[in-house]
Design an enzyme around this catalytic site. Structure first.
Site, PDB file in Angstrom:
ATOM      1  N   GLY A   1      26.177  26.023 101.414  1.00 23.04           N
ATOM      2  CA  GLY A   1      26.893  25.883 100.152  1.00 23.04           C
ATOM      3  C   GLY A   1      27.739  24.630 100.036  1.00 23.04           C
ATOM      4  O   GLY A   1      28.749  24.631  99.327  1.00 23.04           O
TER       5      GLY A   1
ATOM      6  N   ASN B   1      17.976  22.324  89.495  1.00 25.02           N
ATOM      7  CA  ASN B   1      17.843  22.390  90.952  1.00 25.02           C
ATOM      8  C   ASN B   1      18.144  21.002  91.518  1.00 25.02           C
ATOM      9  O   ASN B   1      17.989  19.991  90.826  1.00 25.02           O
ATOM     10  CB  ASN B   1      16.421  22.809  91.331  1.00 25.02           C
ATOM     11  CG  ASN B   1      16.244  22.965  92.835  1.00 25.02           C
ATOM     12  OD1 ASN B   1      17.128  23.480  93.530  1.00 25.02           O
ATOM     13  ND2 ASN B   1      15.119  22.510  93.354  1.00 25.02           N
TER      14      ASN B   1
ATOM     15  N   HIS C   1      16.924  18.716  94.812  1.00 26.84           N
ATOM     16  CA  HIS C   1      15.920  18.702  95.872  1.00 26.84           C
ATOM     17  C   HIS C   1      16.088  17.432  96.696  1.00 26.84           C
ATOM     18  O   HIS C   1      16.175  16.334  96.134  1.00 26.84           O
ATOM     19  CB  HIS C   1      14.516  18.754  95.272  1.00 26.84           C
ATOM     20  CG  HIS C   1      13.447  18.723  96.314  1.00 26.84           C
ATOM     21  ND1 HIS C   1      13.153  19.820  97.101  1.00 26.84           N
ATOM     22  CD2 HIS C   1      12.634  17.728  96.740  1.00 26.84           C
ATOM     23  CE1 HIS C   1      12.189  19.492  97.950  1.00 26.84           C
ATOM     24  NE2 HIS C   1      11.854  18.235  97.763  1.00 26.84           N
TER      25      HIS C   1
ATOM     26  N   SER D   1      17.008  14.380  94.217  1.00 26.41           N
ATOM     27  CA  SER D   1      16.684  14.438  92.787  1.00 26.41           C
ATOM     28  C   SER D   1      17.279  15.700  92.173  1.00 26.41           C
ATOM     29  O   SER D   1      17.109  16.792  92.714  1.00 26.41           O
ATOM     30  CB  SER D   1      15.169  14.514  92.577  1.00 26.41           C
ATOM     31  OG  SER D   1      14.481  13.482  93.248  1.00 26.41           O
TER      32      SER D   1
ATOM     33  N   ASP E   1       9.606  22.425  92.628  1.00 23.37           N
ATOM     34  CA  ASP E   1      10.216  21.095  92.706  1.00 23.37           C
ATOM     35  C   ASP E   1       9.508  20.112  91.769  1.00 23.37           C
ATOM     36  O   ASP E   1       9.473  18.903  92.026  1.00 23.37           O
ATOM     37  CB  ASP E   1      10.187  20.550  94.152  1.00 23.37           C
ATOM     38  CG  ASP E   1      10.931  21.456  95.114  1.00 23.37           C
ATOM     39  OD1 ASP E   1      11.962  22.033  94.715  1.00 23.37           O
ATOM     40  OD2 ASP E   1      10.481  21.605  96.268  1.00 23.37           O
TER      41      ASP E   1
HETATM   42  C1  GRF Z   1      20.556  20.567  99.838  1.00 23.48           C
HETATM   43  O1  GRF Z   1      20.268  19.453 100.612  1.00 23.48           O
HETATM   44  C2  GRF Z   1      19.640  20.672  98.659  1.00 23.48           C
HETATM   45  O2  GRF Z   1      19.047  19.473  98.289  1.00 23.48           O
HETATM   46  C3  GRF Z   1      18.572  21.611  99.113  1.00 23.48           C
HETATM   47  O3  GRF Z   1      19.182  22.468 100.012  1.00 23.48           O
HETATM   48  C4  GRF Z   1      20.333  21.856 100.573  1.00 23.48           C
HETATM   49  C5  GRF Z   1      21.464  22.830 100.397  1.00 23.48           C
HETATM   50  O4  GRF Z   1      22.582  22.491 101.146  1.00 23.48           O
HETATM   51  N1  GRF Z   1      17.958  22.233  97.966  1.00 23.48           N
HETATM   52  P1  GRF Z   1      23.969  23.218 100.873  1.00 23.48           P
HETATM   53  O5  GRF Z   1      23.743  24.717 101.064  1.00 23.48           O
HETATM   54  O6  GRF Z   1      24.399  22.890  99.480  1.00 23.48           O
HETATM   55  O7  GRF Z   1      24.901  22.681 101.905  1.00 23.48           O
END
Ligand code: GRF
Length: 212
Positions: A12, A107, A109, A136, A145
């Site tokens: 998170g 989202n 990614h 992105s 994605d």
């Molecule tokens: C992020 O790098 C995001 O791009 C991907 O999952 C990761 C989540 O990290 N979808 P966090 O839980 O926000 O630290």
């Protein structure tokens, strides 16, 4: 005040960046609730510490993906969100779920889409000898994605970089650009039309907003 619901599965850190941005009014909205498909997700602790309702829903308790998503939708909708944010939510979404929030679900990614959809993006970028990587923010569509990109951030990959170093560099950028894009959506400046992203009624190019 526009209402935001965030979905997570893990640490998170992006959620934390969104919490901070709401508190500092860089996002002109409020966090209504956080949901996780994993009870152990540290992001739930971050939400609780910020006084945000935090819920875990276990997929094992449901017959199939559709049933889980229907239950999740009902719980999300009880908070009447204007915007739904996926922040490290590591589950494939059912078509019904995606359609239900079309145009209001984002989202982030960790790659320069359309390169490297799916998992292990940092590893792939390093193994392919890429000199840059990135992240992105995109609208969510039924293609994994694959929805219209709104904003990307690039980082260099240096010789001898470990996967962790590249990941940390990418995440640093994520924490800057995700709140910015969420605020655009909250303020009604962003839309998804004709399978493209629009900012202030201008259609964004395939790689999202680019400062030239
Ligand atoms: C992020 O790098 C995001 O791009 C991907 O999952 C990761 C989540 O990290 N979808 P966090 O839980 O926000 O630290």
């Amino acid at each position: 005040m526009k209402r935001i619901v965030v979905l997570i599965s893990g640490s998170g850190s992006n959620l934390q960046a969104i919490i901070d941005a709401c508190q500092q009014q860089r996002i002109n909205g409020s966090l209504a609730a956080v949901f996780s498909n994993k009870a152990s997700a540290y992001g739930l602790v971050r939400a609780q510490e910020a006084g945000i309702p935090a819920h875990a829903l276990s997929p094992q308790a449901f017959a199939d993906r559709e049933a889980f998503d229907r239950a999740l939708m009902a719980e999300i909708d009880a908070y009447t969100p204007d915007v739904v944010v996926l922040a490290g939510y590591m589950r494939i979404l059912s078509p019904a779920f995606v359609q239900h929030y079309a145009g209001k679900m984002l989202n982030i990614h960790p790659s320069l889409l359309p390169r490297y959809p799916g998992l292990h993006t940092h590893r792939q970028a390093i193994d392919n000898g890429d000199e840059e990587h990135g992240t992105s923010v995109h609208f969510v569509t039924e293609e994994l994605d694959g929805g219209p990109v709104i904003l990307q951030a690039r980082v260099p990959i240096f010789a001898d970089d470990s996967e962790e170093e590249v990941m940390a560099r990418v995440q640093h950028q994520e924490h800057a650009i995700y709140p910015l894009v969420i605020n655009w959506l909250v303020e009604g400046r962003l839309a998804m039309r004709d399978n493209a992203a629009w900012l202030d009624n201008v259609q964004l190019p395939a790689q999202g907003y680019a400062e030239e």
